[in-house]
Motif scaffolding. Sequence first.
Motif, PDB file in Angstrom:
ATOM      1  N   ASP A  41       7.437  25.279  23.912  1.00  0.00           N
ATOM      2  CA  ASP A  41       7.352  24.970  22.479  1.00  0.00           C
ATOM      3  C   ASP A  41       6.481  25.994  21.770  1.00  0.00           C
ATOM      4  O   ASP A  41       6.788  26.421  20.656  1.00  0.00           O
ATOM      5  N   LEU A  42       5.413  26.412  22.424  1.00  0.00           N
ATOM      6  CA  LEU A  42       4.520  27.409  21.830  1.00  0.00           C
ATOM      7  C   LEU A  42       5.245  28.729  21.622  1.00  0.00           C
ATOM      8  O   LEU A  42       5.144  29.342  20.557  1.00  0.00           O
ATOM      9  N   GLN A  43       5.979  29.189  22.619  1.00  0.00           N
ATOM     10  CA  GLN A  43       6.706  30.451  22.496  1.00  0.00           C
ATOM     11  C   GLN A  43       7.744  30.382  21.373  1.00  0.00           C
ATOM     12  O   GLN A  43       7.896  31.331  20.600  1.00  0.00           O
ATOM     13  N   GLN A  44       8.445  29.271  21.280  1.00  0.00           N
ATOM     14  CA  GLN A  44       9.441  29.124  20.223  1.00  0.00           C
ATOM     15  C   GLN A  44       8.773  29.115  18.848  1.00  0.00           C
ATOM     16  O   GLN A  44       9.278  29.703  17.901  1.00  0.00           O
ATOM     17  N   THR A  45       7.627  28.473  18.741  1.00  0.00           N
ATOM     18  CA  THR A  45       6.899  28.471  17.477  1.00  0.00           C
ATOM     19  C   THR A  45       6.470  29.887  17.101  1.00  0.00           C
ATOM     20  O   THR A  45       6.586  30.291  15.941  1.00  0.00           O
ATOM     21  N   ILE A  46       6.005  30.640  18.082  1.00  0.00           N
ATOM     22  CA  ILE A  46       5.586  32.026  17.820  1.00  0.00           C
ATOM     23  C   ILE A  46       6.773  32.854  17.352  1.00  0.00           C
ATOM     24  O   ILE A  46       6.688  33.587  16.364  1.00  0.00           O
ATOM     25  N   LEU A  47       7.905  32.756  18.046  1.00  0.00           N
ATOM     26  CA  LEU A  47       9.097  33.502  17.633  1.00  0.00           C
ATOM     27  C   LEU A  47       9.576  33.070  16.257  1.00  0.00           C
ATOM     28  O   LEU A  47      10.038  33.894  15.462  1.00  0.00           O
ATOM     29  N   SER A  48       9.468  31.797  15.955  1.00  0.00           N
ATOM     30  CA  SER A  48       9.917  31.286  14.662  1.00  0.00           C
ATOM     31  C   SER A  48       9.072  31.812  13.509  1.00  0.00           C
ATOM     32  O   SER A  48       9.488  31.754  12.351  1.00  0.00           O
ATOM     33  N   ASN A  49       7.906  32.353  13.810  1.00  0.00           N
ATOM     34  CA  ASN A  49       7.085  32.977  12.777  1.00  0.00           C
ATOM     35  C   ASN A  49       7.768  34.224  12.222  1.00  0.00           C
ATOM     36  O   ASN A  49       7.645  34.533  11.046  1.00  0.00           O
ATOM     37  N   ASP A  50       8.501  34.933  13.080  1.00  0.00           N
ATOM     38  CA  ASP A  50       9.154  36.182  12.670  1.00  0.00           C
ATOM     39  C   ASP A  50      10.661  36.078  12.525  1.00  0.00           C
ATOM     40  O   ASP A  50      11.272  36.884  11.842  1.00  0.00           O
ATOM     41  N   TYR A  79      14.288  33.892  11.824  1.00  0.00           N
ATOM     42  CA  TYR A  79      14.917  32.703  11.274  1.00  0.00           C
ATOM     43  C   TYR A  79      15.317  31.824  12.447  1.00  0.00           C
ATOM     44  O   TYR A  79      15.904  32.292  13.416  1.00  0.00           O
ATOM     45  N   ASN A  80      15.005  30.557  12.382  1.00  0.00           N
ATOM     46  CA  ASN A  80      15.301  29.678  13.505  1.00  0.00           C
ATOM     47  C   ASN A  80      15.565  28.268  13.010  1.00  0.00           C
ATOM     48  O   ASN A  80      14.656  27.470  12.880  1.00  0.00           O
ATOM     49  N   ALA A  81      16.833  27.980  12.759  1.00  0.00           N
ATOM     50  CA  ALA A  81      17.227  26.617  12.371  1.00  0.00           C
ATOM     51  C   ALA A  81      17.208  25.732  13.607  1.00  0.00           C
ATOM     52  O   ALA A  81      16.976  26.189  14.730  1.00  0.00           O
ATOM     53  N   ALA A  82      17.478  24.488  13.420  1.00  0.00           N
ATOM     54  CA  ALA A  82      17.443  23.519  14.517  1.00  0.00           C
ATOM     55  C   ALA A  82      18.408  23.873  15.647  1.00  0.00           C
ATOM     56  O   ALA A  82      18.184  23.532  16.795  1.00  0.00           O
ATOM     57  N   ASP A  83      19.484  24.632  15.338  1.00  0.00           N
ATOM     58  CA  ASP A  83      20.464  25.000  16.371  1.00  0.00           C
ATOM     59  C   ASP A  83      20.106  26.304  17.089  1.00  0.00           C
ATOM     60  O   ASP A  83      20.858  26.786  17.918  1.00  0.00           O
ATOM     61  N   ASN A  84      18.951  26.881  16.757  1.00  0.00           N
ATOM     62  CA  ASN A  84      18.473  28.142  17.361  1.00  0.00           C
ATOM     63  C   ASN A  84      19.374  29.334  17.074  1.00  0.00           C
ATOM     64  O   ASN A  84      19.323  30.334  17.795  1.00  0.00           O
TER      65      ASN A  84
END
Length: 94
Positions: A12-21, A23-28
């Motif tokens: 979850d942490l890695q996904q949050t970090i990537l989502s900072n840069d 675009y990441n909708a619920a479907d990834n």
Amino acid sequence: MATHTKTISLTDLQQTILSNDLYNAADNAGLDLWIQNAIDGKINNSWKRMRTEWTQRLMDDDSFTDAIPSNKTDFVNLVTARSDYKTRQEKNDA
């Protein structure tokens, strides 16, 4: 066509970090697009290096008298059919 499927596990942490840069909708979809673009970029850079290296090698080979193909598919087929062609794995193993 070769199809490669790779599953990537993110915390979850890695996904949050990537989502900072990214675009990441619920479907990834944003992460999926970024991964595909990274692969496409690698393919394009590999093609440029292959074309440059092998155009010069073919031109310097006195025994090669055919025309150098002007389209990507024919060029790659010509190069990979040569006895002196080696993949990265074959180069590393030698």
